[in-house]
Design a protein around this motif. Structure first.
Motif, PDB file in Angstrom:
ATOM      1  N   ASP A  89      94.893 -60.073  84.259  1.00  0.00           N
ATOM      2  CA  ASP A  89      94.884 -58.826  84.372  1.00  0.00           C
ATOM      3  C   ASP A  89      93.858 -58.125  83.959  1.00  0.00           C
ATOM      4  N   ASP A 125     104.490 -61.721  98.093  1.00  0.00           N
ATOM      5  CA  ASP A 125     105.072 -61.081  96.860  1.00  0.00           C
ATOM      6  C   ASP A 125     106.379 -60.701  96.856  1.00  0.00           C
ATOM      7  N   LYS A 126     107.059 -60.348  95.857  1.00  0.00           N
ATOM      8  CA  LYS A 126     108.485 -59.965  95.670  1.00  0.00           C
ATOM      9  C   LYS A 126     108.468 -58.818  96.667  1.00  0.00           C
ATOM     10  N   ASN A 129     102.364 -60.048  91.370  1.00  0.00           N
ATOM     11  CA  ASN A 129     102.554 -61.258  90.636  1.00  0.00           C
ATOM     12  C   ASN A 129     100.971 -61.767  90.273  1.00  0.00           C
ATOM     13  N   PRO A 130     100.618 -62.745  89.374  1.00  0.00           N
ATOM     14  CA  PRO A 130      99.489 -63.051  88.912  1.00  0.00           C
ATOM     15  C   PRO A 130      98.751 -63.478  89.951  1.00  0.00           C
ATOM     16  N   SER A 144      98.658 -62.839  93.246  1.00  0.00           N
ATOM     17  CA  SER A 144      98.389 -61.646  94.159  1.00  0.00           C
ATOM     18  C   SER A 144      97.331 -60.729  93.484  1.00  0.00           C
ATOM     19  N   LYS A 145      97.339 -60.666  92.083  1.00  0.00           N
ATOM     20  CA  LYS A 145      96.145 -59.734  91.396  1.00  0.00           C
ATOM     21  C   LYS A 145      94.967 -60.613  91.385  1.00  0.00           C
TER      22      LYS A 145
END
Length: 480
Positions: free
Chosen positions: A100, A414-415, A447-448, A450-451
């Motif tokens: 993040d 992702d979701k 989600n991590p 994707s970030k």
């Protein structure tokens, strides 16, 4: 590959980042912040000084570098600056996740303005200032900034600067490259200081005026409050921000013409006129579409002009909830996300000059079917654009589209997300814009993985793809 020169220059750049952390450290002193914040900043500085010191302890025997080394240095610097720049947030416990914090500072240095923070009030003044200060440094370019202050006269400076400065063609405005970097940064900083001063005069608190001006100058969009510019409830501030960000989306070489007294050359520039023309048309279309929402022309103009200015310059400040707007207005803004600002500006996107050249190529291809024997040339500002440059722009478009489509595919895993959210998130990160369409959430919804992908997408978009592609190409790291 001259690995020792890559190691040496990247290490020097880490030392520069350590020096820049003195700025948030000073802010922490002014606001008497907790010891944990001081320790977080000092610990990061210590790591950078240690690594930079080791890397610069042994000078390379050969100082010569070529395009491959130049691009690799640029990519490495942006990735490492974003990673280490995020460590103070982790050490201070204000953004506990390393991924993040990497996302947040990638967004800062690339002047994207995307955030994973649902509430920016969790940040201390020093770290709030630091992430916007990253906009100011990253806006004109991390390496351009370094070149402006370093004394090294290596030939590699041209390769490094060419790899970082946005646009299809890089050119010096004066004979010496170092002087070019200094002139550009002086113009940039004077405009930033003027912008901050005007915001302060308009009633914005001094700290806020600096943060917002850094976000506007770098066309990044980080602000002090969650509701961004809407927090100040001031039409005057909204118009100042609209005009200010619009000016930072102009090619900075044109401002140098004004300093030389060549005002006509400024206004005759074809890219500039196209840029303002797109702004005018987009603003008019949105006004017509949203007039019924606001009931009067003045309000509709204020909101449409602000959003058009902040989106085409890829700044991403907020004034209203655009998810309430009709789909057509959101579509217009989505198109502006892809176009972006002028080459040689702090704005991201495909760039107006490339869109202009593409339009002229399309026109010539259409005319050639009607007049097959006619020789059709392509000119910008009455100067011919050679076939090599045209082919380069077409190749760039191909890679650009492929990366956007790949990003959409990755984020769609992702979701469950709305398709508009996924497409706008892809366009927003890769084009260094910031906000998403179709949602009021932050990028924390992803989600991590994707970030992480979007973090590299932001850097790739800021560096215009090729340095980051080379960064991930195994043969780049070979000795030959």
């Amino acid at each position: 590959m001259n690995r020792s020169m890559v190691r040496y220059l990247v290490s020097k750049l880490l030392l520069i980042e350590a020096a820049l952390l003195l700025v948030p450290l000073t802010v922490a002193l002014i606001y008497h912040e907790s010891s944990r914040v001081f320790i977080a900043i000092l610990a990061t500085m210590g790591i950078l000084i240690f690594l930079g010191g080791i890397g610069t302890a042994f000078k390379p025997k050969n100082y010569h570098i070529y395009t491959k080394e130049g691009m690799l240095i640029v990519a490495l610097c942006w990735v490492l600056w974003s990673f280490f720049g995020g460590l103070p947030f982790v050490f201070a416990g204000q953004i506990p996740s390393v991924i993040d914090s990497f996302f947040e500072m990638s967004s800062g240095f690339t002047t994207t303005g995307a955030t994973i923070l649902p509430d920016v009030s969790v940040l201390s003044h020093s770290l709030l200032f630091w992430r916007s200060f990253a906009h100011l440094i990253g806006g004109m370019g991390v390496l351009v900034f370094a070149l402006a202050i370093m004394n090294n006269n290596s030939n590699g400076h041209h390769e490094v600067m060419r790899a970082e400065v946005p646009g299809p063609v890089f050119g010096k405005i004066v004979a010496k490259l170092k002087n070019t970097a200094q002139i550009l940064y002086i113009i940039y900083l004077v405009m930033f200081a003027t912008f901050a001063l005007i915001l302060w005069i308009c009633g914005m608190p001094f700290f806020d005026s600096l943060v917002v001006a850094m976000g506007g100058a770098g066309t990044g969009g980080f602000a002090v409050y969650n509701d961004s510019i809407a927090h100040y409830h001031s039409d005057l501030i909204a118009y100042v921000v609209s005009i200010g960000t619009l000016l930072f989306g102009v090619n900075f070489n044109l401002y140098f013409f004004i300093l030389l007294g060549k005002v006509k050359s400024f206004f005759k520039d074809e890219e500039l006129r196209t840029y303002f023309g797109i702004v005018a048309v987009a603003t008019g279309l949105i006004i017509i579409n949203i007039l019924s929402l606001y009931g009067n022309l003045a309000e509709a103009f204020k909101y449409s002009f602000f959003e058009v200015s902040t989106v085409i310059t890829t700044t991403g400040f907020g004034l209203t909830d655009i998810t309430r707007w009709p789909l057509f207005s959101q579509y217009v803004l989505l198109i502006l996300m892809f176009i972006g600002g002028s080459a040689g500006s702090t704005a991201g996107g495909f760039k107006v000059i490339r869109a202009l050249v593409m339009a002229k190529i399309a026109r010539n291809q259409t005319l050639s079917t009607l007049y097959p024997n006619q020789i059709l040339s392509l000119h910008i500002n009455h100067e011919p654009i050679d076939k090599q440059t045209q082919h380069g722009i077409l190749k760039y478009l191909s890679v650009y589209v492929l990366i956007i489509l790949t990003l959409v595919g990755v984020l769609s895993l992702d979701k469950p997300q709305n398709l508009l959210v996924v497409i706008s998130a892809s366009a927003s990160t890769f084009n260094n814009i910031g906000p998403m369409l179709g949602t009021t959430d932050t990028f924390a919804i992803f989600n991590p993985l994707s970030k992480l992908v979007m973090s590299f997408a932001m850097i790739a978009g800021r560096l215009e793809i090729y340095p980051m592609l080379l960064f991930f190409l195994p043969r780049t790291w070979s000795k030959y």
